[in-house]
Design a protein around this motif. Structure first.
Motif, PDB file in Angstrom:
ATOM      1  N   ALA A 145       0.825  -1.488  -0.374  1.00  0.00           N
ATOM      2  CA  ALA A 145       0.199   0.053  -0.054  1.00  0.00           C
ATOM      3  C   ALA A 145       0.933   1.559  -0.094  1.00  0.00           C
ATOM      4  O   ALA A 145       0.351   1.804  -1.062  1.00  0.00           O
ATOM      5  CB  ALA A 145      -0.827   0.003   1.601  1.00  0.00           C
ATOM      6  N   ILE A 146       2.065   1.418   0.865  1.00  0.00           N
ATOM      7  CA  ILE A 146       2.587   2.760   0.854  1.00  0.00           C
ATOM      8  C   ILE A 146       3.443   3.048  -0.144  1.00  0.00           C
ATOM      9  O   ILE A 146       3.765   3.764  -0.645  1.00  0.00           O
ATOM     10  CB  ILE A 146       4.041   2.120   2.117  1.00  0.00           C
ATOM     11  CG1 ILE A 146       2.934   2.016   3.152  1.00  0.00           C
ATOM     12  CG2 ILE A 146       4.681   3.749   1.859  1.00  0.00           C
ATOM     13  CD1 ILE A 146       4.019   1.960   4.973  1.00  0.00           C
ATOM     14  N   GLY A 147       4.211   1.770  -1.033  1.00  0.00           N
ATOM     15  CA  GLY A 147       4.960   1.790  -2.422  1.00  0.00           C
ATOM     16  C   GLY A 147       4.881   1.820  -3.600  1.00  0.00           C
ATOM     17  O   GLY A 147       4.273   2.772  -3.917  1.00  0.00           O
ATOM     18  N   SER A 148       2.873   1.526  -3.574  1.00  0.00           N
ATOM     19  CA  SER A 148       1.606   1.572  -4.045  1.00  0.00           C
ATOM     20  C   SER A 148       1.303   3.370  -4.482  1.00  0.00           C
ATOM     21  O   SER A 148       0.939   3.954  -5.469  1.00  0.00           O
ATOM     22  CB  SER A 148       0.851   0.881  -4.698  1.00  0.00           C
ATOM     23  OG  SER A 148      -0.397   1.179  -5.595  1.00  0.00           O
ATOM     24  N   TRP A 149       1.433   3.881  -3.073  1.00  0.00           N
ATOM     25  CA  TRP A 149       1.013   4.946  -3.030  1.00  0.00           C
ATOM     26  C   TRP A 149       2.258   6.194  -3.336  1.00  0.00           C
ATOM     27  O   TRP A 149       2.057   6.939  -4.240  1.00  0.00           O
ATOM     28  CB  TRP A 149       0.734   5.335  -1.782  1.00  0.00           C
ATOM     29  CG  TRP A 149       0.460   6.392  -1.966  1.00  0.00           C
ATOM     30  CD1 TRP A 149      -0.658   7.871  -1.535  1.00  0.00           C
ATOM     31  CD2 TRP A 149       0.914   7.273  -0.353  1.00  0.00           C
ATOM     32  NE1 TRP A 149      -0.542   9.023  -1.093  1.00  0.00           N
ATOM     33  CE2 TRP A 149       0.897   8.895  -0.043  1.00  0.00           C
ATOM     34  CE3 TRP A 149       2.509   7.494  -0.111  1.00  0.00           C
ATOM     35  CZ2 TRP A 149       1.013   9.451   0.417  1.00  0.00           C
ATOM     36  CZ3 TRP A 149       3.115   8.616   1.273  1.00  0.00           C
ATOM     37  CH2 TRP A 149       2.025  10.023   1.475  1.00  0.00           C
ATOM     38  N   LEU A 164      -5.629   3.994  -0.857  1.00  0.00           N
ATOM     39  CA  LEU A 164      -5.935   2.973  -0.399  1.00  0.00           C
ATOM     40  C   LEU A 164      -7.115   2.335  -0.984  1.00  0.00           C
ATOM     41  O   LEU A 164      -6.969   0.905  -0.420  1.00  0.00           O
ATOM     42  CB  LEU A 164      -5.742   3.190   1.867  1.00  0.00           C
ATOM     43  CG  LEU A 164      -5.654   1.469   2.104  1.00  0.00           C
ATOM     44  CD1 LEU A 164      -4.657   0.828   1.748  1.00  0.00           C
ATOM     45  CD2 LEU A 164      -5.960   2.661   3.315  1.00  0.00           C
ATOM     46  N   PHE A 165      -8.159   3.951  -0.849  1.00  0.00           N
ATOM     47  CA  PHE A 165      -9.718   3.069  -1.375  1.00  0.00           C
ATOM     48  C   PHE A 165      -9.760   2.793  -2.980  1.00  0.00           C
ATOM     49  O   PHE A 165     -11.038   3.320  -2.891  1.00  0.00           O
ATOM     50  CB  PHE A 165     -10.779   3.771  -0.583  1.00  0.00           C
ATOM     51  CG  PHE A 165     -10.208   3.785   1.214  1.00  0.00           C
ATOM     52  CD1 PHE A 165     -11.218   1.939   1.694  1.00  0.00           C
ATOM     53  CD2 PHE A 165     -10.125   4.045   2.056  1.00  0.00           C
ATOM     54  CE1 PHE A 165     -10.958   2.300   3.276  1.00  0.00           C
ATOM     55  CE2 PHE A 165      -9.956   3.695   3.559  1.00  0.00           C
ATOM     56  CZ  PHE A 165     -10.503   2.490   3.883  1.00  0.00           C
ATOM     57  N   SER A 166      -8.527   3.036  -3.460  1.00  0.00           N
ATOM     58  CA  SER A 166      -9.083   3.930  -5.010  1.00  0.00           C
ATOM     59  C   SER A 166      -9.039   1.785  -5.736  1.00  0.00           C
ATOM     60  O   SER A 166      -8.706   0.945  -5.036  1.00  0.00           O
ATOM     61  CB  SER A 166      -7.873   4.315  -5.084  1.00  0.00           C
ATOM     62  OG  SER A 166      -6.879   3.827  -5.250  1.00  0.00           O
ATOM     63  N   SER A 167      -9.528   2.143  -7.187  1.00  0.00           N
ATOM     64  CA  SER A 167      -9.466   1.201  -7.700  1.00  0.00           C
ATOM     65  C   SER A 167      -8.545   0.959  -8.213  1.00  0.00           C
ATOM     66  O   SER A 167      -8.135  -0.781  -8.638  1.00  0.00           O
ATOM     67  CB  SER A 167     -11.154   1.472  -8.925  1.00  0.00           C
ATOM     68  OG  SER A 167     -10.266   2.159  -9.196  1.00  0.00           O
TER      69      SER A 167
END
Length: 212
Positions: free
Chosen positions: A137-141, A162-165
């Motif tokens: 989640a942190i890396g993707s953000w 975090l709550f995105s598609s």
């Protein structure tokens, strides 16, 4: 050492080999993307702490730990007739083999230690899944923040991402493939064999035989 630990050593070597390949290819892909947007390339260290690498790595680790943890838990109570991956359908046929020698210390201590030890495999996979999920989640953000900045757009907040598609698409595409792989192993071991493999029933075993 090789005879006792050959399987672990080869698996570790293969993991490191392909991780190295991922890093080399990922660094090239990331720098190509930066250069297309007029930004400077990064070195190996900065790539290893980038959202691009962290997200890609832990996105996959997360799904692997979820797969194995769920598999461990599901095979406690669920059965599949004829599968080498299932415990016997009849509990009377099931005998836990214990080699001679001293029991592990949590078993000797008993109480809460034995209870925790009795569920330690599932606990370990749960912890590794949660850590991998958090790092994904942190890396993707962070990766999306870089992409938005390169496009001249404001970066999203962490909770927005975090709550995105986009984030859940990254996760679900790996989760479904992991359970497909396990399903394939469970079903294919009913009908197919691999001589001398512990994942397979004996070549002469009937399709209806479950487990060893």
């Amino acid at each position: 050492m090789w005879r006792r630990n050959g399987l672990s050593l080869v698996l570790l070597a293969l993991m490191l080999l392909f991780l190295g390949g991922q890093i080399a290819a990922g660094l090239q892909v990331y720098n190509d993307e930066l250069q297309r947007h007029g930004s400077t390339s990064v070195d190996l260290w900065h790539y290893l702490v980038s959202g691009h690498f962290i997200s890609a790595t832990f996105e996959n680790w997360e799904s692997e730990f979820l797969q194995m943890g769920m598999y461990v838990l599901l095979t406690v109570s669920l059965r599949q007739r004829g599968s080498a991956e299932s415990r016997p359908l009849d509990p009377a046929q099931e005998q836990e083999r214990v080699d001679e020698g001293p029991a592990p210390w949590p078993v000797r201590r008993g109480g809460i230690w034995e209870t925790l030890y009795g569920h330690s495999l599932a606990i370990a996979f749960t912890i590794m899944f949660l850590l991998s999920f958090a790092l994904h989640a942190i890396g993707s953000w962070r990766s999306e923040c870089v992409e938005k900045r390169l496009e001249g757009l404001p970066p999203p907040g962490f909770l927005d991402h975090l709550f995105s598609s986009t984030f859940w698409f990254e996760s679900m595409q790996n989760w479904q493939s992991e359970f497909l792989a396990v399903l394939s192993l469970v079903i294919l071991t009913i009908f197919l064999r691999q001589k001398d493999s512990p994942q397979s029933k004996a070549v002469q075993a009937p399709h209806s035989q479950t487990g060893d």
